[in-house]
Design a protein around this motif. Structure first.
Motif: not given
Length: 120
Positions: A12-26
């Motif tokens: 779950a922690d890794r999935m959250r990290e991947v999900f949120r990576d660059g989210m604001l920029k996207k």
């Protein structure tokens, strides 16, 4: 503790990290591109430009983001054979890994309902 207790894969922690990576920029990029296409469509009186912007951002930003999350799940090691699982499915919003090598089905500590993955 008996051996019949299923192991739970912590991801779950890794999935959250991947999900949120660059989210604001996207999000900013998606909004900017769509606003440009909406403004162009409005100023040129061409209605089909708006869906082109939405389709373009979907293909260029959203699809790669989803594929990255799927790749994160399929690359996890199987608890039974230590190979990459290669497959997963969701049951009641909870991810379960299905190993393509040994067939082992293992629940994870991650769930998601079309949004930020959460820990169970």
């Amino acid at each position: 503790m008996s051996d019949s207790t299923p192991k739970i894969v912590a991801c779950a922690d890794r999935m959250r990290e991947v999900f949120r990576d660059g989210m604001l920029k996207k999000i900013i990029l998606i909004l900017a591109i769509n606003l440009v296409f909406i403004a162009l469509g409005w100023s040129l009186h061409v209605k089909w430009l708006e869906p082109v912007g939405m389709l373009g951002t979907g293909l260029l930003i959203v699809v790669p983001h989803v594929l990255r999350m799927q790749r994160c799940l399929t690359q996890l090691p199987c608890p039974a054979c230590s190979e990459k699982v290669g497959g997963y499915f969701s049951l009641n919003c909870r991810y379960h890994l299905k190993c393509r090598h040994c067939g082992q089905v293992t629940p994870t500590d991650c769930s998601s309902l079309a949004g930020d993955p959460s820990k169970i």
